[in-house]
Design an enzyme around this catalytic site. Structure first.
Site, mmCIF file in Angstrom:
data_model
loop_
_atom_site.group_PDB
_atom_site.id
_atom_site.type_symbol
_atom_site.label_atom_id
_atom_site.label_comp_id
_atom_site.label_asym_id
_atom_site.label_seq_id
_atom_site.Cartn_x
_atom_site.Cartn_y
_atom_site.Cartn_z
ATOM 1 N N HIS A 66 -3.573 -5.691 1.052
ATOM 2 C CA HIS A 66 -2.881 -5.920 2.330
ATOM 3 C C HIS A 66 -2.802 -7.396 2.698
ATOM 4 O O HIS A 66 -3.684 -7.894 3.404
ATOM 5 C CB HIS A 66 -3.631 -5.178 3.439
ATOM 6 C CG HIS A 66 -3.449 -3.695 3.396
ATOM 7 N ND1 HIS A 66 -2.412 -3.053 4.021
ATOM 8 C CD2 HIS A 66 -4.174 -2.735 2.788
ATOM 9 C CE1 HIS A 66 -2.509 -1.743 3.810
ATOM 10 N NE2 HIS A 66 -3.567 -1.525 3.054
ATOM 11 N N GLU A 70 -0.871 -8.668 4.870
ATOM 12 C CA GLU A 70 -0.636 -8.785 6.321
ATOM 13 C C GLU A 70 -1.925 -8.704 7.123
ATOM 14 O O GLU A 70 -1.962 -9.090 8.283
ATOM 15 C CB GLU A 70 0.372 -7.708 6.769
ATOM 16 C CG GLU A 70 -0.197 -6.330 7.048
ATOM 17 C CD GLU A 70 -0.595 -5.519 5.811
ATOM 18 O OE1 GLU A 70 -0.685 -6.098 4.707
ATOM 19 O OE2 GLU A 70 -0.854 -4.313 5.967
ATOM 20 N N CYS A 78 0.831 -1.205 0.000
ATOM 21 C CA CYS A 78 0.000 0.000 0.000
ATOM 22 C C CYS A 78 0.870 1.262 0.000
ATOM 23 O O CYS A 78 1.542 1.541 -0.977
ATOM 24 C CB CYS A 78 -0.980 -0.057 1.171
ATOM 25 S SG CYS A 78 -2.348 1.082 1.015
#
Lengths: 84, 232
Positions: free
Chosen positions: B203, B205, B86
Site C-alpha cells: 500500500h 497510499e 491490493c
C-alpha cells in the site's frame, strides 16, 4: 426443477493452503490413509424455467465468464433434475 | 493533474488513496462510483484496496463486472494510467488488464505488516522518481496476495521487465524466507507490457507521510505526476 451442481477447484500443481490445513487437521484427528486434501467451491444454480440443454449452455457460460478464473481454476458440473 | 479513485462497495482504502493524492501530493482528486459510466476527465485512475463485494467468489471477481469497469478498461487500453493497489490489483487481473492471479497466502493467514520492496524497473510511469534497486518500506494487508501464473507467462513477465516490485529482506535480497505470501519469484507488483497499468499488493497510499512512520510510497505518486507533466 433443473439444477446445475458446479464444482470449482484449483488446477493441479497449485499449492492449496486450505487443503493443507485440512489435511493437517485430519492427521491430528487420527484419520488415516489420506494423502492429500484439496478444498474447492460448490455452486448450485437453479433453473426453474429452462430445459436441461439450455441450463447446460447457461452454466457453461457462467463458468467461463465469472464462476471460475481460468488462470488458476478448473471446473466441472452436473445437470440434475429435482422435483420442485 | 486529476486523479480518479474508484469506489466499489467494500472498498476501504479509497479515502487513504484520496488523502495521499489530494492532501499529501497536492493534486486534484475525485471519487468515481462503480455504478457510473463517467470518468469525469481524470488523468489517472486508482483502484483502491479493500474487500470489494466482500471478496465473494474470488477477490475482485465481481467488482471486475461493475459498470464503471467498462470505462476503466477502455481508458487503460487507450494508454491511460491505471494503478491497482491490493484489492485493486486483484480486480486488474480478474479484468484481464494484467496477467496472472492473486491467490490465498501460503501461510493461510491474513498478513498485515511492514515489508521491504525492491524497485526492479524505474522505466515506468510509476517508478521514475525512484532509484533502480532502491529498497522501499510499505505496509501489506492481505489474505490473498500470492501472485501466481503459468511458467510461460512468468518467463515473459521477467523477460519484458514487467516485474516492478519484489519482496526483499534487509539486505535487499529476494529470499523465500522473506516472501510474505508465497508469490512466485517474490513478486509484489507488475505492470502490463505497455507499462501504463500497474498492480501491486503493498500500500503506497498508506506510506506517504513521516507521521505515519513511512513515506516511501509518496515517490510512486510523485512519479505519476512527473510522468504526466512531462508527457502532457
Amino acid at each position: 426443477m433443473v439444477k446445475a451442481l458446479v464444482t470449482v477447484h484449483y488446477k493441479e500443481g497449485i499449492l492449496d493452503p486450505q487443503g493443507k490445513a485440512v489435511n493437517n487437521a485430519l492427521k491430528s484427528l487420527g484419520i488415516t490413509g489420506v494423502s492429500e486434501a484439496r478444498v474447492g467451491r460448490h455452486i448450485v444454480l437453479n433453473f426453474p424455467d429452462l430445459s436441461r440443454s439450455d441450463a447446460k449452455a447457461q452454466t457453461e457460460k457462467a463458468c467461463e465468464k465469472i464462476l471460475t478464473n481460468p488462470v488458476i481454476e478448473d471446473y466441472e458440473f452436473e445437470i440434475v433434475e429435482e422435483e420442485a | 493533474m486529476k486523479f480518479g479513485i474508484v469506489v466499489f462497495p467494500g472498498a476501504n482504502c479509497d479515502h487513504d488513496a484520496y488523502h495521499a493524492v489530494k492532501h499529501v501530493l497536492g493534486e486534484s482528486a475525485v471519487y468515481l462510483w462503480h455504478k457510473e459510466h463517467d470518468l469525469q476527465g481524470v488523468d489517472a485512475i486508482i483502484l483502491p484496496g479493500g474487500f470489494s463485494y466482500g471478496d465473494y467468489l474470488r477477490s475482485g471477481a465481481i467488482a471486475r463486472f461493475s459498470p464503471l469497469m467498462n470505462e476503466v478498461i477502455s481508458f487503460a487500453n487507450d494508454g491511460g494510467l491505471v494503478l491497482g493497489i491490493c484489492n485493486g490489483f486483484q480486480v486488474l487481473t480478474e479484468a484481464g488488464l494484467l496477467p496472472g492471479a492473486l491467490i490465498p497466502n501460503v501461510s493461510t493467514k491474513f498478513e498485515c505488516k511492514t515489508v521491504r520492496l525492491r524497485v526492479e524497473n524505474t522505466d515506468t510511469p510509476y517508478t521514475g522518481q525512484y532509484e533502480e534497486q532502491q529498497v522501499l518500506q510499505m505496509p501489506i494487508a492481505h489474505g490473498e496476495g500470492r501472485f501466481y501464473t503459468d511458467p510461460e507467462t512468468l518467463g515473459l513477465l521477467e523477460d519484458e521487465n514487467q516485474v516492478i516490485f519484489r519482496y526483499v529482506d534487509s539486505a535487499g535480497e529476494a529470499t523465500m524466507a522473506i516472501n510474505p505470501n508465497g508469490s512466485l519469484n517474490n513478486i509484489a507488483g507488475i505492470c502490463n507490457k505497455e507499462r501504463n497499468v500497474l498492480g501491486m499488493m503493498p500500500h503506497p497510499e498508506r506510506a506517504c507521510e513521516a507521521v505515519l512512520g513511512m513515506a516511501d510510497g509518496l515517490g510512486l505518486f510523485e512519479s505519476i505526476r512527473e510522468y504526466f507533466t512531462v508527457s502532457a
